[in-house]
Design an enzyme around this catalytic site. Structure first.
Site, PDB file in Angstrom:
ATOM      1  N   LYS A   7     -15.290   4.412   5.373  1.00  0.00           N
ATOM      2  CA  LYS A   7     -14.110   4.110   6.182  1.00  0.00           C
ATOM      3  C   LYS A   7     -14.117   4.930   7.467  1.00  0.00           C
ATOM      4  O   LYS A   7     -14.540   6.081   7.497  1.00  0.00           O
ATOM      5  CB  LYS A   7     -12.831   4.392   5.391  1.00  0.00           C
TER       6      LYS A   7
ATOM      7  N   GLU B 256      -8.912   9.032   5.458  1.00  0.00           N
ATOM      8  CA  GLU B 256      -9.112   7.621   5.124  1.00  0.00           C
ATOM      9  C   GLU B 256     -10.114   7.430   3.993  1.00  0.00           C
ATOM     10  O   GLU B 256     -10.069   6.433   3.263  1.00  0.00           O
ATOM     11  CB  GLU B 256      -9.587   6.844   6.354  1.00  0.00           C
TER      12      GLU B 256
ATOM     13  N   GLU C 206     -13.520   5.830  -0.449  1.00  0.00           N
ATOM     14  CA  GLU C 206     -14.392   4.903   0.282  1.00  0.00           C
ATOM     15  C   GLU C 206     -15.108   5.661   1.402  1.00  0.00           C
ATOM     16  O   GLU C 206     -14.525   5.974   2.433  1.00  0.00           O
ATOM     17  CB  GLU C 206     -13.578   3.743   0.841  1.00  0.00           C
TER      18      GLU C 206
ATOM     19  N   GLU D  22       0.854  -1.193   0.000  1.00  0.00           N
ATOM     20  CA  GLU D  22       0.000   0.000   0.000  1.00  0.00           C
ATOM     21  C   GLU D  22       0.883   1.234   0.000  1.00  0.00           C
ATOM     22  O   GLU D  22       1.839   1.322   0.788  1.00  0.00           O
ATOM     23  CB  GLU D  22      -0.888   0.078   1.252  1.00  0.00           C
TER      24      GLU D  22
END
Length: 382
Positions: A319, A325, A316, A261
């Site tokens: 999250k 995030e 997203e 990541e």
């Protein structure tokens, strides 16, 4: 055709497990209630010529959507299952059989990531990680797919004691006793050390200590490691070489490091606002892709070509944690690209899923994904 299929399956099983083609991949996170369906995501990935994909579970709707695509998929066994897999080898065998073996070879599953960022972050689960990894690996052996499916687990930088300068890095005293047997196993089965590395986080939470240009691969004076006499012109290379230093200190000098990541948030909360901007996210991902395209290693390991998965494919919205995030995506939930190209003189506009009527959505969906994917190629593949 049955004979050809059988021959392909035999070839698939006997080949050496190798969970990465080329240098670039993407994390396909799905903690959201508004992103495209898996089949539309496949269209996007194929149009953008992204071959390596990681997911954080083994959702069958995703595995079915990936059938016959040629995309190489690493599935995840989430942290909530670690204790069960550690305690019961039969459950591990069933999980691998139902979620991996059952989909091979049509869905090209090349790896299983057992847990994510466990060591250094969760003392309770840390005790179960090694046993879970062993049982999942043993399950692949029993099912005859260990030569095709690589076993790994990704670590955060919480496993390190001190990473500056890179040569000083070691594993923390708390992590080391758990890390060593895990590394011994991975060394035996040929798995890499998987690192989640975020210059964004290092820059954001070390205010005033890191040059933003050093974090973004932009021109800067860099740093010198006096012990190794090596120069670093970007933070990601320094983070990777710190990992190699820790591995060498632990006795695993030959183990490869892969970045599972890395990315840069385009928005964040008040404490992150200075770093988390669309401009910085665009710059980081653009320059990272250029760095990967050079197919070179780091100053400490020049012969180990750097491989990295970008985090993430989509923003997203569900999250938890810091606001950032939710905003690591290269794409917004509607399928349009999150930010424009590096060149400020070039502008792009896209259809939006939300702007299309119900009937038109299906008509235009492929066109939108293709347009967005074409722009992503320009953004990431230059």
């Amino acid at each position: 055709m049955r004979i050809l299929g059988l021959l392909f399956f035999v070839f698939f099983l006997v080949r050496h497990a190798m969970a990465f083609t080329g240098t670039f991949g993407i994390n396909y996170g799905r903690i959201a209630d508004n992103i495209p369906s898996p089949d539309k995501v496949v269209t996007l990935l194929r149009a953008a010529k992204i071959k390596n994909v990681r997911i954080y579970d083994a959702d069958h709707s995703v595995l079915n959507a990936f059938k016959g695509t040629g995309l190489e998929l690493v599935v995840g066994l989430n942290n909530g299952l670690l204790k069960e897999m550690n305690a019961n080898p039969d459950h591990a065998l069933t999980w691998v059989e139902d979620n991996v073996k059952a989909f091979l070879p049509d869905t090209h599953i090349v790896g299983i990531a057992v847990g994510n960022e466990v060591l250094g972050n969760d003392a309770d689960l840390s005790q179960a990680l090694l046993g879970a990894v062993k049982n999942i690996y043993d399950a692949t052996k029993k099912l005859g797919i260990d030569g095709a499916v690589q076993i790994s687990t990704a670590h955060s930088q919480a496993v390190f004691e001190n990473s500056y300068p890179p040569s000083s890095c070691t594993f923390t005293d708390a992590v080391a006793p758990l890390m060593k047997p895990l590394l011994e196993l991975f060394s035996q089965i040929g798995s890499p050390f998987c690192l989640n590395a975020y210059p964004f986080l290092a820059y954001t939470y070390n205010k005033g200590k890191i040059d933003i240009n050093y974090a973004l691969f932009q021109p800067n004076k860099g740093i010198d490691d006096e012990k190794t006499d090596l120069h670093y012109d970007n933070l990601l290379d320094a983070q990777i070489d710190a990992t190699y230093a820790a591995l060498e200190d632990a006795g695993f000098k030959k183990m490869e490091v892969i970045i599972t990541e890395t990315g840069w948030a385009s928005h964040g909360d008040e404490s992150e606002a200075a770093a988390a901007t669309p401009s910085n996210a665009r710059t980081y991902n653009f320059n990272l892709r250029k760095r990967l395209a050079k197919r070179k290693g780091t100053p400490l390991r020049p012969k180990h070509i750097l491989k990295a998965y970008i985090f993430a494919l989509f923003n997203e919205d569900l999250k938890q944690g810091a606001a950032s995030e939710k905003y690591y995506g290269l794409f917004k939930a509607d399928g349009s690209i999150s930010y424009g190209l590096k060149s400020s003189s070039t502008s792009y506009s896209f259809f939006s899923f939300k702007e299309l009527g119900a009937g038109k959505w299906y008509t235009w969906c492929f066109l939108l994904l293709t347009i967005s994917a074409s722009t992503l190629i320009l953004l990431l593949r230059l």
